[in-house]
Structure formats: C-alpha cells, structure tokens
Write an enzyme that holds these catalytic residues in place. Structure first.
Site, mmCIF file in Angstrom:
data_model
loop_
_atom_site.group_PDB
_atom_site.id
_atom_site.type_symbol
_atom_site.label_atom_id
_atom_site.label_comp_id
_atom_site.label_asym_id
_atom_site.label_seq_id
_atom_site.Cartn_x
_atom_site.Cartn_y
_atom_site.Cartn_z
ATOM 1 N N LYS A 91 0.803 -1.252 -0.101
ATOM 2 C CA LYS A 91 0.156 -0.065 0.035
ATOM 3 C C LYS A 91 0.799 1.387 -0.050
ATOM 4 C CE LYS A 91 -4.450 -1.603 1.144
ATOM 5 N NZ LYS A 91 -4.482 -2.830 1.637
ATOM 6 N N GLU A 113 -10.017 6.521 2.957
ATOM 7 C CA GLU A 113 -10.892 5.659 3.650
ATOM 8 C C GLU A 113 -10.238 4.372 4.012
ATOM 9 O OE1 GLU A 113 -10.370 5.502 0.415
ATOM 10 O OE2 GLU A 113 -9.850 3.569 0.162
ATOM 11 N N SER A 379 1.731 -9.796 -0.572
ATOM 12 C CA SER A 379 1.449 -8.379 -0.521
ATOM 13 C C SER A 379 1.742 -7.925 0.699
ATOM 14 C CB SER A 379 0.014 -8.344 -1.068
ATOM 15 O OG SER A 379 -0.982 -9.160 -0.199
#
Ligand SMILES: *Cc1c(COP(=O)(O)O)cnc(C)c1O
Length: 404
Positions: A91, A113, A379
C-alpha cells in the site's frame, strides 16, 4: 499490446470502468483527471517517486526463491516480498505516489477511507512525512475490530473519523470520504486505496503499483535468464497488488495471470467476497464493474476472514481481464488461507498477511509441472493477523499434513 488491457482515454476497460459520479463530484474528479497523467509521467515526479520508493519504502522488494515450498508443490516458486516494505505491504507504493501528486496539485489536506486500517496507516504515514493534514474515515465497527491500527494512525498525527451509517464498515467509510471531498473541493486530495473508484483512480493506482512488475522483469531475468515466469499469482480485494504484479506482463500471453479472491465460507454460502465468482455487472463507488448484488441491484454484504479482501466490488481492470479471459480468477476459503499461512510460515519462516495467504492457497490447484516458474506476490506481512492465526492453531495442527 498491453494497451488493449489498459483503460482508454475515458477510463474504460472494455465495458467496465468509467466515471459514474454525482454532479457535485464532477469538478473534483475532472480536475484530477486533467492533470494526473502529465504529472506522474513527468521526469521530476518520477525522480522524486523513485527516490522515496528506494530510500523510504525500502524498494526494490526482494524476489525470493522459496525452496521448500517449491519442493512441496513440484515447481519453482518465487515470492515477491511486498511484505518487507515500510508499513508492511504494497500500500505504501500507492500512498507515496498519490501524496506527491497531491503536492504537485497544490493540495494541503488529505482524506482517505480504510477498512482494516492498512491503507489508513500508509496514508497517515506519508502525511506525517509530507507534513500534510490527514483525515481517515473508518467504519465504527472496523474501529472497534482494528484498535492497534487506529492507535498507529493517531500516533502518526491523523484524525480518525468513525463512519456511522450502514453496517459501519469499508463501504460506509468510502461514502463518508466522498461526502467530505464534495464539501472541500479546493484544498483536499482524496487518496483512494485500491484500483477502484471513478476514472482516473483505477488507472492512477495501477500505474503507481506497476513498480512491482517493473522490478519483476529484471529480477526474473537475473534469476532465471528470462523476464517471463509461467505464472504470476496475487490476491484480489480491490485488486491493486494484483494490478501492480500483472501490469508489465499484460501483453505477454505466455505468462498466465492468476487473481485469487476470498471465498469466505465458500462461494455458495452467501458468506463470501468472491466478486468475479458470484457478481454481476453493476456500479459501485463511481465505476462500472463486477459487483455482488441482489436480483434487484442492492449491494450484498461481503464476508471474508481477511478484512483487506472484504469488498463487494473489484477494480474494473480485473472485471475486464476476467471477461476477456486474459487473467484467470480463482478463490480460496478462510480455512484454505489459514492453512496456507501456516504452511508458508513453517516451510519458509515467513508469516504472511491473511490476504496474501489466499494467493498461496491456490498453489495446489494449479496443476504445476516441474519446470514451471511461479511468482506469488506476498502483498503484506502477518503481524496484524496474529489473533486470527492463534485462534486457528488447533485446526492447523490437525489438517496441515493432509492438505494438497
Ligand atoms: C489491502 C491489502 C490487500 C487488498 O488490496 P488490493 O487492492 O486487492 O491489493 C491485499 N493484501 C494486503 C496485505 C493488504 O493490506
């Protein structure tokens, strides 16, 4: 060509994508759409972004040959270690890129969000780094479930605002963030956390995450003498880590692309988040895509043990890759993911995020040949999921040996 699979100028991937937004958001989205491409493709942006990816996030992330896992599945399995990035997942690639874009556009206030809190933490992190005001919308239910991430965001200086509508999770937090953006069009930049939302977000986030496959090209060449593995496997929530891992391979048809959705308790149980498996075309958060919905078009609540995969939609790129047959979408249940997480931990000493464990869980279903080279995108790391792993321990002790 790769362009076949990327969005056209209007943000369409085949029949999917676009910008289906209320009139009040049009100005915000338009002003972003007009400038994003030229900014992120400029030399100045690229240099600054690259420098932060290397010196702040810790890139390139390693490509690790997992020998014991390879032996178990009878193929050569490499792990792309996004779990080793700063803040523990892919991210950070996206939030670093978007905050630089925000600065280039002269914005001073950031909103985001978050569901499980991973995107919120990555956003709060880059806001601290860039000295920008940060407001993170989070469903009240998620705030209670993800207390450590809430405290991290607060320590980083972000304001966490509870979303009190609906069932108080990610979908409702996204609605609150959009509402904020409508009220603050001048100074505020909305950092979306995946390849979802109205055009240009899916394209913007895919480009920022494409650093993953950009590295894979040279890392594979160095390790195997060819840029192309036989398979690339990645989990899919909204689809940003998968989009980043697939990106530079989209036009190389010899590379099989496998996205893995969370099927929760099972695709036919009603407790699932496997959008491609059970969804129909529909509109969510400004984008035409595949969507979990009832016969009369109401969005169905998704379920997965993994908060990061618990989304009723999917990025329009993936809807198109599935529809066109370029990528294949498989799924893994909660139990299969838990087993895969324990297996990776015991075989390689790597505790993966529950999300990433879904990707690992399909290795046994791929009918691999000995000479096949497989890249699995890990990830994120599993620190945040320790409670789920501890709860599942007895299950794992009984079943791991018998698992295929
Ligand atoms: C958020 C998250 C995901 C899911 O998001 P995508 O946009 O589908 O990549 C997957 N893995 C981890 C570790 C995450 O934090």
């Amino acid at each position: 060509m790769k362009d076949t699979f990327l969005s056209n100028g209007k943000g369409y991937y085949g029949d999917f994508g676009g910008a289906f937004i209320p009139e009040m958001l049009r100005e915000n989205v338009e002003s972003l759409r007009k400038v994003y491409f030229n900014i992120i493709e400029s030399d100045a942006f690229k240099k600054e972004f690259h420098d932060l990816l290397v010196n702040y996030a810790g890139r390139p992330s390693p490509l690790f040959l997992a020998k014991r896992l390879s032996e178990k599945y009878g193929a050569k399995i490499y792990l792309k270690r996004e779990d080793l990035n700063h803040t523990g997942s892919h991210k950070i690639n996206n939030t670093l890129g978007q905050i630089l874009l925000a600065r280039h556009m002269g914005k001073r206030r950031i909103i985001a969000e978050t569901g499980a809190g991973q995107h919120g933490v990555a956003t709060a992190t880059v806001c601290a780094l860039m000295n920008m005001e940060c407001v993170v919308y989070m469903g009240e239910t998620d705030i209670e479930r993800q207390e450590p991430n809430v405290r991290r965001m607060e320590m980083l200086g972000a304001k966490v605002v509870p979303a009190l509508s609906g069932n108080k999770t990610l979908k409702d937090a996204t609605n609150e963030a959009l509402r904020d953006w409508i009220c603050n069009p001048e100074d505020t930049f909305y950092i979306i956390g995946s390849v979802v939302g109205p055009h240009p977000y899916p394209d913007l986030v895919a480009r920022l995450q494409s650093v993953i496959s950009e590295e894979l090209l040279w890392q594979m060449k160095k390790a195997e003498g060819t840029e192309d593995p036989d398979y690339i496997v990645a989990c899919v929530g909204g689809g940003s880590n998968a989009a980043g891992s697939f990106y530079h391979y989209l036009d190389r048809k010899n590379v099989k692309l496998i996205g893995v959705e969370a099927s929760g308790k099972g695709v036919d149980t009603g407790l699932t988040a496997a959008t491609i498996a059970v969804g129909e075309p529909g509109i969510i958060h400004g984008s035409m895509t595949m969507l979990m919905q009832t016969d009369d078009g109401q969005i169905t609540e998704p379920y997965s043990i993994s908060a990061g995969l618990d989304y009723p939609g999917i990025g329009p790129l993936h809807a198109w890759l599935a529809g066109s047959g370029r990528a294949q979408y498989m799924n893994a249940t909660d139990q299969e993911a838990l087993h895969a997480a324990y297996e990776l931990t015991r075989l390689e000493g790597i505790i993966p995020a529950l999300e990433s464990a879904h990707a690992l869980a399909v290795l046994g279903k791929l009918e691999l040949k000995k000479e096949d080279v497989v890249v699995v995108n890990v990830s994120g790391r599993g620190d945040k999921d320790m409670q789920a792993y501890i709860n599942a321990r007895s299950l794992f002790n009984v079943n791991l040996e018998g698992r295929r």
